[in-house]
Design an enzyme around this catalytic site. Structure first.
Site, PDB file in Angstrom:
ATOM      1  N   ALA A 105       0.853  -1.184   0.000  1.00 52.19           N
ATOM      2  CA  ALA A 105       0.000   0.000   0.000  1.00 52.19           C
ATOM      3  C   ALA A 105       0.889   1.234   0.000  1.00 52.19           C
ATOM      4  O   ALA A 105       1.945   1.246   0.629  1.00 52.19           O
ATOM      5  CB  ALA A 105      -0.905   0.019   1.222  1.00 52.19           C
ATOM      6  N   CYS A 106       0.488   2.242  -0.762  1.00 49.36           N
ATOM      7  CA  CYS A 106       1.239   3.492  -0.751  1.00 49.36           C
ATOM      8  C   CYS A 106       0.254   4.639  -0.600  1.00 49.36           C
ATOM      9  O   CYS A 106      -0.958   4.439  -0.652  1.00 49.36           O
ATOM     10  CB  CYS A 106       2.051   3.659  -2.039  1.00 49.36           C
ATOM     11  N   ALA A 107       0.805   5.850  -0.433  1.00 51.40           N
ATOM     12  CA  ALA A 107      -0.054   6.988  -0.099  1.00 51.40           C
ATOM     13  C   ALA A 107      -1.058   7.293  -1.210  1.00 51.40           C
ATOM     14  O   ALA A 107      -2.252   7.442  -0.960  1.00 51.40           O
ATOM     15  CB  ALA A 107       0.805   8.203   0.187  1.00 51.40           C
TER      16      ALA A 107
END
Lengths: 378, 150, 106
Positions: free
Chosen positions: C10-12
């Site tokens: 997951a990333c921003a």
């Protein structure tokens, strides 16, 4: 970015398929539990020569075992009653996470109560899931009020919208389909009995306990009480053809079914033998456009054949324990066998081989599946 | 049929630039011309913000900067290759030659975003990276990222 | 027996790094001869959701995340290796080896 629309459709299709498969995989253990419980009761009862063990009169039997078998049949029925709530809940869960469960399960219950069948359950899961997703994606609350969203707004509003749509948007047409078809069918009595048998059979095979099926079965029952046996014979033949045909298909060519559906296939065979058409539901939910035509054609031909050859079933019983009581039972069984084989053949013809198909698509879009589910499990 | 993820109108090859800022400026200008970005400065600010959270230079001379902002009207990717490698502070410390600048709207239907995600995923493929190095014109580039749809 | 891992990426922004990390982990796992299932938590939702069965089977969990992991209660009591989403993009094989080491220690 030209051509995105095509991509959109393909993506949506793939996404829907994934949600539905999630729902099916959660439902199958329930189907299996219910099927085996019922099989124990019905096979057990057949040793006592009882072919209607579910009737409440057996609950007062002097024989302890018979009393238990009656109770056990009730347990099986209870488990099967959960099929629609569970599949609806988990289709919804797959779409919108935890928040989807409450509206999904309650919607599924409504579907079960109003006999909207597996198509209703499918609709309920999708409605609940996308409603909740819409709510959680679009409602923005100030930080202080954020916690009301999952604990209050999503369950209450989501459930309300789901129930409302099922009751009035899906329920109303389904109910009128049901009453309309029942009236139409009654009007047909007295015409060609083979044609009538084919129609009844096709209707029974169409939605496996849904509004079309119920219209045919209840009409057949009503006519049975007034001494008209052909529609009942047709209905009882048709009830078991889809689960038997689909179960047989999973045994003949496993590769056309994923792991979940192979399991469902065994349960489906058992359910066919004990006269429960719901065994076919996991398959019908998974690919309705292939399964419904196969079921309709197989059931129609099987029923027409049995009635045309002169078999008469005087009782509302479709399981194996009632077969020998049928007048000219050998013709009756020919009808069942032919119908079953037609469903099996059409199903195998219409389905692609599962792993091959998966690989072809996966290799391009997703290199994730470099191992099979079996390797993962081992 | 074939879907092209890369729009030829959003490609600049052999750009004569010497810094990260210049590449982003060039590509952002393309977005602005096409109406994909309604406010260039705000969009660039969003891209820089993301960059300051951690480099988008993913190694092998590839960078995939992106900006999520309300001034983005639709999801898109703009592609540049530079005449000379430029410094990007990349994960493998190598300079960057290929830049995929993503425009991400605040709100979008999933399909467009998934296309971008797919593109990002493909960039991890060694095969794709090799092909990328051989690109001489827009057509080559389009070919790498087109996907077959049945 | 083949070793098995699961991972969440997951990333921003939830559009690019999540999916690059996913591909990197799968590529790395293949090279290491390890089976891995990767769940992506991106802007478009959760992809390839890990089931409780997957959690049971896996020896360890890799969180390659720059944001909060959604539904993290699923992994309660599991061995978790927390790294940045860029770690597998940089060197996936190292991340996988670290996760296996973590499992060996126990």
């Amino acid at each position: 970015m030209k051509g995105l629309e095509v991509m959109t459709l393909k993506k949506i299709g793939k996404e829907l398929e994934q949600h539905i498969m999630t729902g099916i995989s959660y439902m199958i253990p329930i189907v299996i539990a219910g099927a085996v419980l019922m099989a124990i009761s019905r096979v057990g009862a057949s040793f006592y020569g009882i072919s209607d063990i579910w009737e409440s009169k057996w609950a007062d039997s002097a024989n302890l075992i018979i009393r238990f078998l009656n109770t056990d049949d009730g347990w099986g029925g209870m488990a099967l009653d959960l099929m629609f709530p569970i599949i609806s809940a988990y289709i919804s869960y797959s779409i919108s996470d935890k928040g989807g469960i409450a509206p999904g399960i309650i919607g599924g219950m409504l579907v079960a109560n109003m006999n909207a069948g597996f198509l209703g359950a499918l609709a309920s899961g999708l409605i609940a899931g996308y409603t909740v997703k819409l709510l959680t994606d679009n409602i923005r609350l100030p930080q202080a009020a954020k916690s009301v969203l999952p604990v209050f707004i999503v369950p209450v509003v989501g459930t309300f919208i789901t129930l409302f749509l099922i009751q009035y948007v899906i329920g109303v047409p389904f109910a009128s389909i049901n009453t309309g078809l029942a009236a139409w069918l009654k009007g047909l009595t007295g015409t060609n009995k083979v044609l009538l048998a084919a129609i009844v059979g096709g209707m029974v095979g169409f939605d496996l306990g849904g509004p079309v099926n119920k219209a045919a079965v209840t009409t057949a029952m009503a006519l049975l009480t007034s001494g008209v046996y052909d529609p009942n014979t047709a209905a009882q033949v048709a009830i078991i053809i889809p689960p038997l045909g689909l179960g047989l298909a999973t045994i003949i060519n496993k590769r056309k079914f994923n792991h979940d559906l192979q399991e469902a296939g065994n349960a489906s065979l058992v359910m066919g033998l004990i006269g429960v058409s719901e065994g076919a539901i996991p398959f019908a939910v998974e690919s309705p456009l292939k399964v419904i035509p196969a079921n309709v054609i197989g059931s129609a031909i099987g029923s027409a054949l049995a009635v045309g050859l002169g078999a008469v079933n005087h009782a509302p019983i479709s399981g194996f324990y009632g077969w020998l009581a049928v007048e000219k039972w050998w013709f009756y069984l020919i009808g069942v066998a032919v119908g079953t084989l037609i469903v099996t053949a059409l199903t195998l013809l219409l389905r692609k081989e599962q792993p091959m198909e998966d690989k072809a698509i996966e290799e391009e879009s997703d290199e994730g599946d470099y191992f099979t589910e079996d390797e993962w499990e081992s | 049929m074939t879907i092209k993820i890369v729009d030829p109108l959003l490609v600049r090859l052999n750009l004569n630039v010497s810094s990260r800022e210049e590449v982003i400026e060039e590509l952002a200008a393309l977005y602005y011309e096409k109406g994909i970005v309604t406010n260039k400065q705000k969009y660039i600010a969003a891209v820089n913000q993301r960059e300051s959270d951690g480099t988008t230079g993913i190694g092998d001379g590839i960078a995939i900067p992106h900006g999520k902002s309300s001034v983005v009207s639709k999801a898109a990717v703009a592609v540049a290759s530079t005449a000379n490698p430029i410094d990007w502070n990349a994960l493998d410390d190598k300079p960057v030659k290929y830049i995929f600048l993503l425009a991400v709207p605040e709100k979008s239907d999933n399909t467009h975003l998934e296309l971008l995600s797919e593109l990002a995923g493909t960039l991890m493929d060694d095969d794709v990276r090799e092909k990328l190095k051989k690109v001489t014109n827009v057509l080559d580039l389009e070919k790498i990222f087109e996907s077959e749809v049945k | 027996m083949t070793r098995k891992l699961i991972a969440i990426t997951a990333c921003a922004t939830g559009v690019a790094h999540t999916y690059m990390a996913e591909k990197a982990l799968i590529k790395g796992a293949k090279k290491e001869g390890v089976l891995i299932k990767v769940e992506t938590q991106g802007a478009t939702g959760i992809g390839h959701r890990l089931t409780t069965r997957d959690v049971e089977i896996a020896e360890a969990v890799i969180f390659a995340t720059d944001t909060k992991v959604r539904d993290s209660e699923r992994f309660k009591g599991q061995l978790i290796l927390q790294v940045n989403v860029s770690a597998p993009i940089k060197d996936a094989q190292k991340v996988i080896e670290d996760a296996l080491k973590l499992a060996d220690k126990k």
